[in-house]
Motif scaffolding. Structure first.
Motif, PDB file in Angstrom:
ATOM      1  N   ASN B  27     -26.132 -61.949  16.403  1.00  0.00           N
ATOM      2  CA  ASN B  27     -26.881 -62.728  15.493  1.00  0.00           C
ATOM      3  C   ASN B  27     -25.755 -63.635  14.880  1.00  0.00           C
ATOM      4  O   ASN B  27     -24.681 -63.259  14.495  1.00  0.00           O
ATOM      5  CB  ASN B  27     -27.353 -61.713  14.564  1.00  0.00           C
ATOM      6  CG  ASN B  27     -28.220 -60.742  15.182  1.00  0.00           C
ATOM      7  OD1 ASN B  27     -28.932 -60.857  16.101  1.00  0.00           O
ATOM      8  ND2 ASN B  27     -27.945 -59.369  14.749  1.00  0.00           N
ATOM      9  N   VAL B  29     -26.242 -66.137  11.350  1.00  0.00           N
ATOM     10  CA  VAL B  29     -27.353 -66.032  10.031  1.00  0.00           C
ATOM     11  C   VAL B  29     -26.439 -67.536   9.529  1.00  0.00           C
ATOM     12  O   VAL B  29     -25.219 -67.376   8.974  1.00  0.00           O
ATOM     13  CB  VAL B  29     -27.495 -65.214   9.172  1.00  0.00           C
ATOM     14  CG1 VAL B  29     -28.386 -65.638   7.759  1.00  0.00           C
ATOM     15  CG2 VAL B  29     -27.926 -64.015   9.733  1.00  0.00           C
ATOM     16  N   ILE B 241     -30.669 -67.508  13.121  1.00  0.00           N
ATOM     17  CA  ILE B 241     -31.439 -67.480  11.878  1.00  0.00           C
ATOM     18  C   ILE B 241     -30.965 -68.294  10.864  1.00  0.00           C
ATOM     19  O   ILE B 241     -29.839 -68.253  10.308  1.00  0.00           O
ATOM     20  CB  ILE B 241     -31.576 -65.789  11.228  1.00  0.00           C
ATOM     21  CG1 ILE B 241     -31.816 -64.860  12.545  1.00  0.00           C
ATOM     22  CG2 ILE B 241     -32.447 -65.839  10.082  1.00  0.00           C
ATOM     23  CD1 ILE B 241     -31.739 -63.378  12.024  1.00  0.00           C
ATOM     24  N   ILE B 244     -32.672 -69.908   4.368  1.00  0.00           N
ATOM     25  CA  ILE B 244     -33.044 -71.341   3.576  1.00  0.00           C
ATOM     26  C   ILE B 244     -32.430 -70.992   1.976  1.00  0.00           C
ATOM     27  O   ILE B 244     -32.847 -70.022   1.431  1.00  0.00           O
ATOM     28  CB  ILE B 244     -34.266 -71.932   3.843  1.00  0.00           C
ATOM     29  CG1 ILE B 244     -34.679 -72.182   4.884  1.00  0.00           C
ATOM     30  CG2 ILE B 244     -34.461 -73.026   2.645  1.00  0.00           C
ATOM     31  CD1 ILE B 244     -36.142 -72.451   5.450  1.00  0.00           C
ATOM     32  N   SER B 245     -31.342 -71.240   1.617  1.00  0.00           N
ATOM     33  CA  SER B 245     -30.886 -71.184   0.054  1.00  0.00           C
ATOM     34  C   SER B 245     -30.433 -72.328  -0.347  1.00  0.00           C
ATOM     35  O   SER B 245     -29.255 -73.085   0.079  1.00  0.00           O
ATOM     36  CB  SER B 245     -29.467 -70.380   0.330  1.00  0.00           C
ATOM     37  OG  SER B 245     -29.503 -69.402   1.605  1.00  0.00           O
ATOM     38  N   ASP B 247     -29.602 -73.400  -3.515  1.00  0.00           N
ATOM     39  CA  ASP B 247     -28.525 -73.251  -4.636  1.00  0.00           C
ATOM     40  C   ASP B 247     -26.990 -73.366  -3.659  1.00  0.00           C
ATOM     41  O   ASP B 247     -26.702 -72.150  -3.154  1.00  0.00           O
ATOM     42  CB  ASP B 247     -28.714 -72.347  -5.770  1.00  0.00           C
ATOM     43  CG  ASP B 247     -27.816 -72.401  -6.644  1.00  0.00           C
ATOM     44  OD1 ASP B 247     -27.848 -73.548  -7.424  1.00  0.00           O
ATOM     45  OD2 ASP B 247     -26.840 -71.664  -6.670  1.00  0.00           O
ATOM     46  N   SER B 249     -24.068 -72.527  -5.024  1.00  0.00           N
ATOM     47  CA  SER B 249     -23.205 -71.395  -5.591  1.00  0.00           C
ATOM     48  C   SER B 249     -23.585 -70.142  -4.976  1.00  0.00           C
ATOM     49  O   SER B 249     -23.056 -69.183  -4.495  1.00  0.00           O
ATOM     50  CB  SER B 249     -23.324 -71.067  -6.988  1.00  0.00           C
ATOM     51  OG  SER B 249     -23.140 -72.096  -7.671  1.00  0.00           O
ATOM     52  N   VAL B 250     -25.162 -69.757  -4.702  1.00  0.00           N
ATOM     53  CA  VAL B 250     -25.721 -68.854  -4.101  1.00  0.00           C
ATOM     54  C   VAL B 250     -25.254 -68.653  -2.716  1.00  0.00           C
ATOM     55  O   VAL B 250     -24.922 -67.654  -2.194  1.00  0.00           O
ATOM     56  CB  VAL B 250     -27.231 -68.769  -4.236  1.00  0.00           C
ATOM     57  CG1 VAL B 250     -27.935 -67.554  -3.434  1.00  0.00           C
ATOM     58  CG2 VAL B 250     -27.598 -68.696  -5.727  1.00  0.00           C
ATOM     59  N   GLN B 253     -21.907 -67.128  -2.437  1.00  0.00           N
ATOM     60  CA  GLN B 253     -21.809 -65.935  -2.617  1.00  0.00           C
ATOM     61  C   GLN B 253     -22.441 -65.389  -1.328  1.00  0.00           C
ATOM     62  O   GLN B 253     -21.969 -63.950  -1.089  1.00  0.00           O
ATOM     63  CB  GLN B 253     -22.746 -65.546  -3.797  1.00  0.00           C
ATOM     64  CG  GLN B 253     -22.357 -66.038  -5.152  1.00  0.00           C
ATOM     65  CD  GLN B 253     -20.986 -65.973  -5.575  1.00  0.00           C
ATOM     66  OE1 GLN B 253     -20.453 -64.735  -5.412  1.00  0.00           O
ATOM     67  NE2 GLN B 253     -20.623 -66.686  -6.400  1.00  0.00           N
ATOM     68  N   LYS B 254     -23.368 -65.647  -0.772  1.00  0.00           N
ATOM     69  CA  LYS B 254     -24.098 -65.008   0.524  1.00  0.00           C
ATOM     70  C   LYS B 254     -22.905 -64.752   1.528  1.00  0.00           C
ATOM     71  O   LYS B 254     -23.010 -63.926   2.221  1.00  0.00           O
ATOM     72  CB  LYS B 254     -25.206 -65.741   0.789  1.00  0.00           C
ATOM     73  CG  LYS B 254     -26.535 -65.430   0.189  1.00  0.00           C
ATOM     74  CD  LYS B 254     -27.729 -66.331   0.673  1.00  0.00           C
ATOM     75  CE  LYS B 254     -28.521 -65.725   1.735  1.00  0.00           C
ATOM     76  NZ  LYS B 254     -29.551 -64.663   1.262  1.00  0.00           N
ATOM     77  N   LYS B 257     -20.665 -62.214   0.899  1.00  0.00           N
ATOM     78  CA  LYS B 257     -20.877 -60.951   1.318  1.00  0.00           C
ATOM     79  C   LYS B 257     -21.392 -60.736   2.768  1.00  0.00           C
ATOM     80  O   LYS B 257     -21.904 -59.897   3.108  1.00  0.00           O
ATOM     81  CB  LYS B 257     -22.286 -60.654   0.564  1.00  0.00           C
ATOM     82  CG  LYS B 257     -21.959 -59.903  -0.877  1.00  0.00           C
ATOM     83  CD  LYS B 257     -23.204 -59.148  -1.473  1.00  0.00           C
ATOM     84  CE  LYS B 257     -23.245 -57.666  -0.814  1.00  0.00           C
ATOM     85  NZ  LYS B 257     -24.469 -57.028  -1.365  1.00  0.00           N
ATOM     86  N   GLU B 259     -23.787 -62.096   4.154  1.00  0.00           N
ATOM     87  CA  GLU B 259     -25.308 -62.128   4.354  1.00  0.00           C
ATOM     88  C   GLU B 259     -25.628 -63.410   5.216  1.00  0.00           C
ATOM     89  O   GLU B 259     -26.919 -63.638   5.858  1.00  0.00           O
ATOM     90  CB  GLU B 259     -26.124 -62.242   3.011  1.00  0.00           C
ATOM     91  CG  GLU B 259     -25.725 -60.946   2.330  1.00  0.00           C
ATOM     92  CD  GLU B 259     -26.691 -61.164   1.046  1.00  0.00           C
ATOM     93  OE1 GLU B 259     -27.644 -61.739   0.813  1.00  0.00           O
ATOM     94  OE2 GLU B 259     -26.469 -60.107   0.075  1.00  0.00           O
TER      95      GLU B 259
END
Lengths: 336, 541
Positions: B27, B29, B241, B244-245, B247, B249-250, B253-254, B257, B259
């Motif tokens: 996968n 992302v 995949i 949809i993010s 921001d 900064s977010v 962070q993802k 991690k 993600e």
């Protein structure tokens, strides 16, 4: 009581039309039109622009456009998004459950903690706990949501690794959106561990969104409780020898809750406003994020009808609260 | 006994669970920055839309080499160009399958009918599909293809011929652009029969490396690797995949991690910390873009009666040499920019490396202004973009720095800004003075810089300098009308010299593009066009 409800209902109609006129006018006051935004800054051929404006019905004079809009509304037609060309109603229905789920979780968090903190602070008036709760709630009330969200993400998600950063679920789970409520959909699905994952995703956004209502509810409960605890019937209850728990929660809190309930109603508006930012930080696919993007894209039908739907919701909740309040407090009912 | 019964049940439940989720498969992302408006690439103009459709689901007749601007065969295996440069005959790839999904099962492979459907829909306002589902095709029109394609013929099932009205040396490049993605004629027919024409924009069917599987607005887009892809070695991911993010900064962070494994557009402040993270990689590439200041050279600026000082060459030269570019790159681009000299990036073929920038020299600038008879304290307007673009992360700061630089030589620049749409509209109308603007390349062709931004034909369009200089324009037009690349290079080099002498603009910087990703991602290549392609990409452990 019926005439009270009728009066309240009567007020709703002009409010409703006021909102349609306001959103229709406001979005059009922003410079730039949807076609310009859609085609990008570089590809604006005047002929194609005119053709698209005609296709979208935006070449008509504004009063005619407004009449078209209201006419369609009267038939229950909310139109389609200029950007995605999907029906506004279906987009709203897809995204609304996410906002409701987040809002309810935030309200639950704010309600339970706020009531408890408020009651204890009132009982221990002047103590360290009281000052602490009031100080923290003042800080919570003044907290910039965006900053608060990012701080929580960095601490709980990145440093401690306890919660996910954003989204509603780990995307390696492929959850079919049956109800749109992720907690329910994960329970309905076969995917093991997905419910727990969805709960973990909900925690931080709910805390962030619930922070301001929590502060308001805690402060309101405290002051209302303080007032109630001074009443004669509390003194009587104590004199009768009732247990302190019964005095506080049955006789005290029950009466103190009336103004707090109104605050709960008002917080629905705050929650929806806060949802715009919270959803952006946490990539939460709800209506707050939807509206922000629609404003950027000058997606007139989405902005007009999205705001209208939300406004109706806020009006409805406040209407119900008014009725409940009227039921609980006859003095309100008889006011002219 | 009970234990024996329970274990198979649990195993069965586990198998069921793994049947629909993506655990265990390969996968990737991708934390993308926004929801696409739709999945019909012809209708759109932005990278967000193209990443979600053109780069995943679709192919084009020709395509850009991954990570480059060179054109290679796509759904056409080869093509012949007539001697007069007006006819292009494409030989189509045989046996290419359109995607099979729960909403479409193709009965035949890709052929000439699909090419005809794709282009006729964009060309013909009365096309049956367009009648039912009216839409515009802004990129197709903007590249001038609606006016230049005289006709398309099907010679046989696997051969099509395009006839042009005028020679266009960039025609093959244009066909490799996202908007020219090939749609299935059979699927379109099915949609018309079912009365579901709008589904072409919501449930795409293409021949590309990934098959569209699901889209949840503002949340995710899911694709599956195309097992029947005509270039099987390019599909190394089972599930792609898009998370949809919006921001920045977010998104970072993802990524930290895990993600997501690939993301885009880091904030300048995040670049150094991300580079230090050993679990991540941060490939970078000199941007295929240009941030510049356009000088409006009209005698009088629209809406003003005063003579325009920038109409004089000496004034433009003075403004140009008064700009401290190094300082702007350090502050505005925070080091993530490359000093620009010409009106195209150095990676563009035909770029002239012999051209040098005028040295930063405020004293000489003052002298030039004096020679031009411009008094100290003369006012001009300096237009600053209200938005952040790939070629300019902070136009407001750039405007303030330019204002300070020009103040040192006695020019008072008044900073003006409008909402973005209004900014472009007014400047196209000629109301701008000096103007901060920029460009990102569309198709890898030099004409997309020199012709599009400074040609006489672009006076009502992107020629924000309103500069129509015949010797320059003749060279650019001549270059566009020939297919001899060596000759084109020579002509564009001459044109660049003229542009440098006439100073209709001051090139400032080419911003560096960073693409943060997990160290486990292999073979990802940054696209010069700012697109994100995942074919050929794999994810290791």
């Amino acid at each position: 009581m019926l005439s009270f409800i009728a009066r309240r209902l009567g007020l709703l109609i002009p409010t409703f039309f006021g909102i349609t006129l306001l959103t229709f006018a406001l979005i059009r006051l922003i410079p730039g039109d949807p076609v310009e935004v859609m085609m990008g800054e570089r590809r604006l051929d005047p002929e194609m622009h005119a053709q698209a404006m005609e296709r979208l019905g935006l070449n008509k004079p504004l009063p005619a456009q407004y009449l078209d809009y209201v006419g369609k509304l009267a038939q229950g037609d909310l139109g389609e998004s200029l950007r995605t060309r999907e029906s506004v109603w279906s987009e709203f229905l897809t995204l609304f459950p996410a906002t409701v789920e987040l809002g309810l979780a935030a309200l639950l968090f704010a309600g339970v903690l706020g009531l408890l903190a408020g009651v204890i602070a009132a009982l221990k008036r002047g103590s360290l706990f009281d000052h602490g709760v009031m100080g923290i709630s003042l800080a919570g009330y003044s907290m910039p949501i965006f900053w608060w969200g990012l701080i929580l993400i960095m601490f709980f998600s990145v440093s401690l690794g306890w919660t996910p950063v954003s989204g509603r679920i780990d995307l390696l789970y492929d959850i079919e959106p049956k109800t749109g409520f992720m907690l329910i959909d994960t329970l309905l699905s076969d995917e093991e561990g997905s419910f727990k994952d969805a709960v973990m995703h909900l925690i931080l956004p709910a805390i962030v969104l619930g922070t301001i209502p929590l502060a308001v509810i805690a402060r309101m409960t405290r002051s209302s409780m303080l007032e109630v605890l001074r009443e004669d019937y509390i003194r009587t209850a104590r004199a009768k020898g009732l247990s302190p728990v019964r005095v506080v929660f049955i006789h005290g809190l029950r009466n103190a809750l009336i103004p707090v309930l109104t605050v709960f109603g008002l917080q629905v508006g705050t929650l929806l406003a806060g949802a715009v930012l919270t959803e952006t930080i946490f990539s939460w696919p709800g209506i707050g994020k939807w509206l922000i993007e629609a404003i950027g894209a000058r997606d007139y039908p989405v902005v007009q009808n999205g705001i209208l739907l939300i406004a109706c919701l806020v009006i409805l909740v406040n209407f119900v609260v008014d009725i409940l309040y009227g039921l609980a407090n006859p003095r309100i009912r008889h006011q002219r | 006994m009970l234990k024996h019964a329970v274990i198979p049940l649990l195993v069965g439940a586990g198998l069921l669970a793994s049947a629909s989720s993506a655990f265990g498969a390969s996968n990737l992302v991708f934390c993308s920055e926004g929801s696409p408006a739709g999945f019909d690439p012809g209708q759109y103009t932005t990278g967000t839309d193209f990443d979600a459709s053109a780069e995943t689901v679709f192919n084009r007749l020709t395509q850009f080499e991954r990570g480059g601007t060179t054109v290679i065969p796509g759904l056409a295996t080869s093509w012949d160009v007539s001697d007069d440069g007006l006819t292009y005959t494409f030989h189509l790839r045989e046996g290419v399958k359109f995607h099979t999904t729960d909403y479409f099962k193709p009965s035949r492979p890709f052929n000439a009918d699909d090419v005809l459907f794709t282009f006729n829909r964009m060309l013909d306002k009365d096309h049956p599909f367009r009648k039912v589902y009216p839409t515009e095709f802004p990129y197709f029109t903007d590249m001038g293809m609606d006016k230049n394609i005289a006709g398309i013929e099907k010679l046989d099932a696997l051969t099509v011929r395009f006839t042009l009205n005028q020679v266009d040396a960039a025609f093959i490049q244009n066909l490799a652009m996202s908007f020219a993605s090939i749609q299935s004629a059979e699927y379109a027919e099915q949609l018309l029969e079912q009365g579901k024409a709008t589904d072409i924009n919501q449930k795409p069917i293409g021949t590309g490396p990934f098959v569209f599987s699901k889209y949840q607005k503002d949340a995710q887009i899911r694709f599956k690797g195309n097992k029947d892809y005509w270039k099987p070695e390019d599909v190394k991911i089972d599930n792609l995949i898009f998370a949809i993010s919006t921001d920045a900064s977010v998104r970072m962070q993802k990524l930290k991690k895990n993600e997501c494994q690939v993301t885009l557009f880091p904030r300048p402040a995040d670049i150094e910390p991300l580079k230090k993270d050993t679990k991540l990689r941060m490939p970078e590439q000199a941007g295929y873009n240009l941030g510049y200041v356009a000088y409006n050279v009209m005698d009088k600026i629209k809406g003003s009666d005063a003579p325009n000082p920038m109409a004089q060459l000496k004034v433009r030269q003075a403004l140009d040499m008064a700009v401290n570019k190094q300082q702007i790159i350090a502050s505005v681009y925070q080091g993530a920019g490359q000093l620009a000299v010409n009106a195209m990036p150095p990676t563009q073929w035909s770029y002239d490396t012999t051209i040098k920038d005028a040295a930063y020299d405020p004293e000489k600038a003052k002298a030039l202004l004096k020679e031009a008879g411009v008094k100290e304290g003369t006012e001009i307007t300096l237009w600053a973009m209200p938005v952040q673009r790939p070629y300019n992360p902070n136009a407001k700061l750039m405007a303030e720095m330019l204002q300070a630089d020009w103040a040192k030589v006695g020019i008072k620049a008044k900073i003006v800004s409008y909402e973005w749409g209004e900014y472009i509209k007014r400047s196209k109308g000629g109301e701008n003075g000096a103007m901060i603007i920029g460009w990102s390349g569309d198709n890898g062709d030099p004409d997309n810089w020199l012709g599009t931004l400074f040609g006489c034909d672009a006076l009502a369009g992107n020629n924000f300098s309103k500069w129509c200089h015949k010797p320059f324009d003749d060279l650019v037009k001549q270059a566009k009308a020939t297919s001899d690349q060596a000759k084109r290079i020579e002509l564009y080099k001459q044109a660049q010299h003229i542009l440098k002498e006439q100073v209709p603009m001051t090139p400032i910087a080419h911003s560096t593009v960073y693409q943060p990703m997990s160290a486990s991602v292999k073979d990802f290549k940054i696209s010069p066009f700012g697109l994100n392609s995942f074919y050929g990409v794999s994810v290791g452990k």
